[in-house]
Design a protein around this motif. Structure first.
Motif, PDB file in Angstrom:
ATOM      1  N   VAL A  42      30.424 -54.586  -5.325  1.00 38.02           N
ATOM      2  CA  VAL A  42      30.903 -55.609  -5.578  1.00 38.02           C
ATOM      3  C   VAL A  42      29.567 -56.627  -5.567  1.00 38.02           C
ATOM      4  N   LEU A  43      29.536 -57.326  -6.587  1.00 33.85           N
ATOM      5  CA  LEU A  43      28.738 -58.509  -6.779  1.00 33.85           C
ATOM      6  C   LEU A  43      29.120 -59.682  -6.402  1.00 33.85           C
ATOM      7  N   VAL A  44      28.386 -60.744  -5.927  1.00 33.92           N
ATOM      8  CA  VAL A  44      28.955 -61.979  -5.504  1.00 33.92           C
ATOM      9  C   VAL A  44      27.869 -62.868  -5.841  1.00 33.92           C
ATOM     10  N   ARG A  45      28.167 -64.051  -6.519  1.00 36.47           N
ATOM     11  CA  ARG A  45      27.120 -65.156  -6.529  1.00 36.47           C
ATOM     12  C   ARG A  45      27.960 -66.640  -6.413  1.00 36.47           C
ATOM     13  N   ASP A  46      27.164 -67.721  -6.372  1.00 33.37           N
ATOM     14  CA  ASP A  46      27.515 -68.822  -6.163  1.00 33.37           C
ATOM     15  C   ASP A  46      28.017 -69.315  -7.644  1.00 33.37           C
ATOM     16  N   GLY A  89      37.304 -77.821  -5.172  1.00 36.16           N
ATOM     17  CA  GLY A  89      36.028 -79.081  -5.133  1.00 36.16           C
ATOM     18  C   GLY A  89      34.724 -78.217  -5.836  1.00 36.16           C
ATOM     19  N   GLY A  90      34.805 -77.159  -6.525  1.00 35.64           N
ATOM     20  CA  GLY A  90      33.582 -76.187  -6.965  1.00 35.64           C
ATOM     21  C   GLY A  90      32.765 -75.473  -5.860  1.00 35.64           C
ATOM     22  N   ASN A  91      33.603 -75.194  -4.721  1.00 35.51           N
ATOM     23  CA  ASN A  91      32.897 -74.657  -3.582  1.00 35.51           C
ATOM     24  C   ASN A  91      33.281 -73.152  -3.851  1.00 35.51           C
ATOM     25  N   CYS A  92      32.948 -72.419  -4.665  1.00 36.08           N
ATOM     26  CA  CYS A  92      33.587 -71.387  -5.216  1.00 36.08           C
ATOM     27  C   CYS A  92      32.420 -70.246  -5.301  1.00 36.08           C
ATOM     28  N   VAL A  93      32.712 -68.769  -5.051  1.00 35.95           N
ATOM     29  CA  VAL A  93      31.930 -67.784  -5.601  1.00 35.95           C
ATOM     30  C   VAL A  93      32.566 -66.958  -6.549  1.00 35.95           C
ATOM     31  N   LYS A 137      36.318 -65.694 -11.047  1.00 35.13           N
ATOM     32  CA  LYS A 137      36.811 -66.481  -9.831  1.00 35.13           C
ATOM     33  C   LYS A 137      37.936 -66.121  -9.598  1.00 35.13           C
ATOM     34  N   SER A 138      38.381 -66.396  -8.241  1.00 33.04           N
ATOM     35  CA  SER A 138      39.925 -66.140  -7.921  1.00 33.04           C
ATOM     36  C   SER A 138      40.845 -67.425  -8.436  1.00 33.04           C
ATOM     37  N   SER A 139      41.984 -66.937  -8.807  1.00 36.68           N
ATOM     38  CA  SER A 139      43.018 -68.135  -9.310  1.00 36.68           C
ATOM     39  C   SER A 139      43.219 -68.858  -8.088  1.00 36.68           C
ATOM     40  N   TYR A 140      42.858 -68.543  -6.804  1.00 37.47           N
ATOM     41  CA  TYR A 140      43.226 -69.646  -5.901  1.00 37.47           C
ATOM     42  C   TYR A 140      42.153 -70.578  -5.691  1.00 37.47           C
TER      43      TYR A 140
END
Length: 65
Positions: A29-33, A16-20, A8-11
């Motif tokens: 590049v792979l992306v997931r919830d 609030g948990g809304n991250c990829v 996850k990004s350091s930002y």
């Protein structure tokens, strides 16, 4: 084949948990919830991902009031 190393990004700390999470594959590049790690994983070509990041940095996707 080894499992991809997602990060996850350091930002993302105060979101609030809304991250990829992202992982770099050999040519994608792979992306997931981050809340559904066993769910769907999206795959983007590296050039497509770079264009998306560039657009995000430029504010292309910012909401207009």
């Amino acid at each position: 084949m080894t499992d991809p190393r997602f990060f996850k990004s350091s930002y993302s700390g105060g979101s609030g948990g809304n991250c990829v999470e992202c992982a770099y594959g050999s040519d994608s590049v792979l992306v997931r919830d981050s809340k559904d790690r066993s769910g769907t994983v999206l795959s983007f070509g590296r050039q497509t991902w770079a264009a998306f990041l560039d657009g995000a940095r430029r504010g292309t996707f910012d909401r207009q009031a």
